[in-house]
Design an enzyme around this catalytic site. Structure first.
Site, PDB file in Angstrom:
ATOM      1  CE  LYS A   1      -3.944   1.907   2.600  1.00 54.84           C
ATOM      2  NZ  LYS A   1      -4.788   1.733   3.808  1.00 54.84           N
TER       3      LYS A   1
ATOM      4  CB  SER B   1      -8.141   3.395   2.773  1.00 52.83           C
ATOM      5  OG  SER B   1      -7.258   2.830   3.713  1.00 52.83           O
TER       6      SER B   1
ATOM      7  CB  SER C   1      -8.276   0.588   5.749  1.00 54.98           C
ATOM      8  OG  SER C   1      -9.042   1.768   5.684  1.00 54.98           O
TER       9      SER C   1
END
Lengths: 96, 490
Positions: B79, B154, B178
């Site tokens: 990420k 996310s 997330s």
């Protein structure tokens, strides 16, 4: 209204955010919606309940105060938008 | 099955035996990326040359007869809020569009030390603030199961990349769901370890008392292998726990006899898609068939979780994001030669609308006159939510619930309704408030869209979740299905 435009302007200043007119109106409406939803918390009796700032039981964490090598000055400055003589440079703060 | 679609274990064995070269694996994954990335758009930055270089080093080790680590040569996506030395780390924000971290996050250092091959950096909601990946400043990511829909967020890029075969596994970060929520929406495994089990050093801070890095994988065994690599005390993160992690693969016994499951009724409240509720209940039945015992239970303060979470998370964020001032790194917009104007305009132009909204809300909640009504109140409610869990765990080993109340929604569907978007995380965020471990695994489909089963455990009892998840997975085939990306998509 939980929060008025003037308060939104004040909070934006505290947060160092320049807002345009459209954003001021939009945030006022949205923050009102969100804060109204959050009002449900006031229905709960929390008398005598201690706050949780950290979910894991943990005492202070100390380490020996020893110097060690970390980033070089060049590495630390590599992402700086502006620099001079090995220092980060910003617009003048002190009056001439 | 292409190399790109194989579990970590199988790939690693092939590489270790010399049957397949690590460079071939990297090439195969990049071929897959080339084939589907135009549709999915999971990556912000690709790192092919460095990945091949790293793979060549592994191949040399194998050629010299050296033993290699269980993660060596296996390609991973990270990420884009996890710092990678010299590899652009943007948090999907204009503010950090060209930021090159001068150091690696501890998790990255640990993966590198094990010979992991870093493929690139995945898309996300800006600064991890969002539940759909639509808040990326650059572009939205598409759900591989239906390209018209969001991958969740996310960590949507990480989940979509793993689901689409564009990475063998990935790391995400989970502040309110997330990792777990996008894993559920993309039909993969996503885990949020106990707070403090994984070092946060080098992950860009959103809400420091809630943030935790976790694995996104295609099966539970892979998840355990990644947990083995990333968990453990780090002197650079003073909140990392001084607890030696177990060998997480030792929990993959397939046995759940006598395991006590609690099914919190509040997690099936109005707003839960009946198909999701049915799939989760069927999963509970399956676990009982395998020897677990289950009963309904109650976490009475669940309905207050969302409000408490958004006050605490935004308050911490407003403080953490004060560092983006245009001075030391990242964007700077100078208007006249004035420092205050520089702050105001750098932040105005650098942050997207959701980030600004959360900074505003957090600043307000911490403000004098509102601190007690909002911030302090929320921290007290956090205690009540923690106590709910503590009570439940006196009776149960694992709690079972939906990960997300619905399957993946359409891109654009919830962007106008903030509360509807926030509600997406209603089943996951209490777990962060209480610092507990949680895992999402595939447990069904509705109209071709994956449904996630969430398992919640006691603090530092992460292994128990893997035990239950593995037993369920080995007796079902939901994790073996793959999205069809070869045609035109839906």
């Amino acid at each position: 209204m939980k929060i008025a435009v003037t308060e939104v302007e004040y909070v934006a200043h505290l947060a160092r955010l320049a807002l345009d007119e459209e954003e001021k109106v939009g945030f006022t409406r949205q923050l009102n919606d969100i804060l109204t939803h959050m009002d449900r918390l006031s229905r709960l009796d929390t008398e005598g309940v201690p706050p949780t700032y950290h979910a894991i039981d943990m005492k202070n964490v100390f380490r020996a105060d020893q110097t060690r090598t970390w980033l070089s000055r060049a590495e630390a400055l590599a992402n700086a938008p502006d620099q001079e003589n090995g220092c980060v440079k910003v617009p003048r703060v002190v009056e001439e | 099955m292409g190399l790109y679609d194989m579990p970590i274990n199988n790939l690693n064995k092939l590489i270790a035996s010399g049957a397949v070269q690590a460079t071939e694996v990297v090439e195969d994954v990049f071929d897959r990326i080339e084939q589907v990335e135009g549709k999915v758009r999971a990556y912000l930055t690709l790192n092919k040359e460095a990945a091949l270089q790293q793979a060549r080093r592994i191949d040399e080790q194998v050629a010299h007869g050296e033993e290699i680590d269980p993660l060596a040569g296996v390609p991973v996506a990270l990420k884009d809020n996890i710092c990678t030395k010299g590899l652009r780390t943007t948090c999907a924000s204009r503010f950090l569009e060209s930021f090159q971290p001068p150091y690696d996050a501890t998790v990255v250092e640990r993966l590198r030390a094990r010979g992991a091959v870093i493929l690139g950096k995945t898309n996300m909601d800006e600064f991890a603030m969002g539940s759909s990946c639509e808040n990326s400043a650059f572009f939205p990511t598409h759900n591989p199961w239906d390209l018209q829909r969001v991958p969740g967020g996310s960590s949507g890029g990480s989940a979509a990349a793993v689901a689409a075969g564009e990475a063998v596994y990935a790391l995400g970060s989970d502040t309110g769901g997330s990792v777990r929520q996008p894993a559920a929406l993309c039909g993969v495994v996503g885990m949020k370890p106990t707070y403090g089990f994984v070092s946060r050093f080098g992950v860009v801070a959103f809400a420091s008392s809630l943030d935790q890095i976790g694995p996104v994988t295609r099966n539970v065994q892979d998840c355990a292998l990644v947990m083995n690599a990333i968990c453990g005390r780090d002197p650079l993160d003073s909140t990392s726990a001084d607890i030696a992690p177990p060998d997480f693969t030792s929990f993959l016994t397939g046995n759940v006899k006598g395991l006590r499951l609690g099914v919190p009724k509040e997690y099936f409240a109005a707003g839960t898609d009946p198909a999701v509720a049915d799939a989760v209940r069927a999963a509970v039945d399956k676990l009982c068939e395998l020897g677990a015992v289950a009963e309904e239970c109650s976490l009475p303060h669940t309905e207050y979780g969302l409000s408490a979470y958004y006050i605490i998370a935004t308050a911490e964020a407003s403080s953490n994001l004060a560092r983006y001032d245009g001075v030391c790194y990242g964007r700077r917009d100078e208007v006249r030669a004035d420092l205050l104007e520089m702050y105001l305009h750098t932040r105005k132009n650098g942050f997207g609308p959701e980030v600004k909204r959360r900074i505003m809300l957090g600043t307000y909640a911490l403000g004098s006159g509102y601190y007690e009504a909002y911030y302090l109140k929320a921290q007290k409610v956090r205690t009540l939510i923690r106590r709910d869990f503590e009570q439940a765990f006196q009776k149960y080993d694992v709690l079972v619930a939906p990960t997300s109340p619905t399957t993946a929604f359409k891109i654009g569907e919830r962007t106008e309704d903030l509360l509807a978007m926030y509600m997406t995380d209603v089943c996951t965020l209490p777990v962060n408030l209480a610092g507990l471990p949680g895992i999402s695994i595939p447990c069904g489909f509705k109209d071709g869209l994956p449904i996630g089963l969430q398992l919640i455990g006691r603090q530092f009892d992460d292994g128990r979740l893997l035990q239950a998840a593995y037993a369920f997975e080995q007796n079902t085939d939901f994790h073996q299905r793959r999205p069809q990306l070869d045609g035109t998509g839906r």
